[in-house]
Enzyme design. Structure first.
Site, PDB file in Angstrom:
ATOM      1  N   THR A  54      23.437  12.963  17.358  1.00 41.98           N
ATOM      2  CA  THR A  54      24.214  12.366  18.442  1.00 41.98           C
ATOM      3  C   THR A  54      23.711  12.926  19.778  1.00 41.98           C
ATOM      4  O   THR A  54      23.067  13.979  19.810  1.00 41.98           O
ATOM      5  CB  THR A  54      25.720  12.635  18.254  1.00 41.98           C
TER       6      THR A  54
ATOM      7  N   THR B 218      24.627  14.508  22.936  1.00 40.91           N
ATOM      8  CA  THR B 218      24.775  15.872  23.460  1.00 40.91           C
ATOM      9  C   THR B 218      24.354  16.908  22.430  1.00 40.91           C
ATOM     10  O   THR B 218      23.722  17.910  22.761  1.00 40.91           O
ATOM     11  CB  THR B 218      26.225  16.127  23.921  1.00 40.91           C
ATOM     12  N   CYS B 219      24.655  16.641  21.180  1.00 39.47           N
ATOM     13  CA  CYS B 219      24.299  17.573  20.113  1.00 39.47           C
ATOM     14  C   CYS B 219      22.782  17.723  20.008  1.00 39.47           C
ATOM     15  O   CYS B 219      22.267  18.837  19.848  1.00 39.47           O
ATOM     16  CB  CYS B 219      24.867  17.091  18.786  1.00 39.47           C
ATOM     17  N   SER B 220      22.066  16.619  20.108  1.00 47.00           N
ATOM     18  CA  SER B 220      20.609  16.628  19.950  1.00 47.00           C
ATOM     19  C   SER B 220      19.856  16.997  21.220  1.00 47.00           C
ATOM     20  O   SER B 220      18.776  17.572  21.156  1.00 47.00           O
ATOM     21  CB  SER B 220      20.130  15.254  19.484  1.00 47.00           C
TER      22      SER B 220
END
Length: 157
Positions: free
Chosen positions: A45, A47-49
């Site tokens: 996703t 922000t996660c990545s």
């Protein structure tokens, strides 16, 4: 919701190691160790990545130099997805941990119901755990990314 000085609940997790999925318990991961655990709403996703996982990859050596035994990235995904996501981001030094059934996430009270987006997911947070006891806990407000990043955790170590 779990708080500082609380003991982590006993649950099972999975991760992909070499050519197989392995199952481990909370005790296997945290007993007698100082661990940084950060959780994300979902692998791959935005922000996660783009920010969350890469920050821990880049700062891994600095975190370890502060006496941390392991750095764990947790998501409510399966072990195959977590492994692929870790490989895509050069996270070979981190333990990419699957909480596939959200057992841990629910037990610590940090689940979020996202409906058709993905069902039960983890809220975004980071914690420092010493021998199974939470010593620091930074939980993000929904749709925020300000206190669970690697730099914030480094400042607490």
């Amino acid at each position: 919701m779990i708080e500082v000085n609380d003991k982590l609940p006993s649950v099972q997790f999975q991760f992909f190691d070499t050519n197989e999925v392995k199952t481990v318990t909370t005790e296997d991961l945290f007993a007698g160790q100082k661990v940084v655990l950060f959780a994300v709403p979902g692998a791959f996703t935005p922000t996660c990545s783009e920010s969350h996982l890469p920050g821990y990859v880049v700062n891994f050596d600095k975190i370890k130099a502060k006496g941390v035994d392991k750095v764990i990235c947790l998501s409510v995904n399966d072990a195959f997805v977590m492994s692929s996501w870790g490989k895509a981001h050069n996270a070979e030094h981190l333990l990419m941990l699957a909480d596939g059934g959200a057992d841990f996430t629910k037990a610590i009270g940090l689940e979020a119901e996202t409906g058709i987006f993905g069902g039960i997911r983890s809220r975004r947070y980071a914690m420092i755990v010493d021998d199974g006891i939470v010593t620091q806990l930074n939980v993000e407000e929904p749709k925020e990314f300000a206190v669970s990043d690697a730099e914030s955790i480094l400042a607490l170590l």
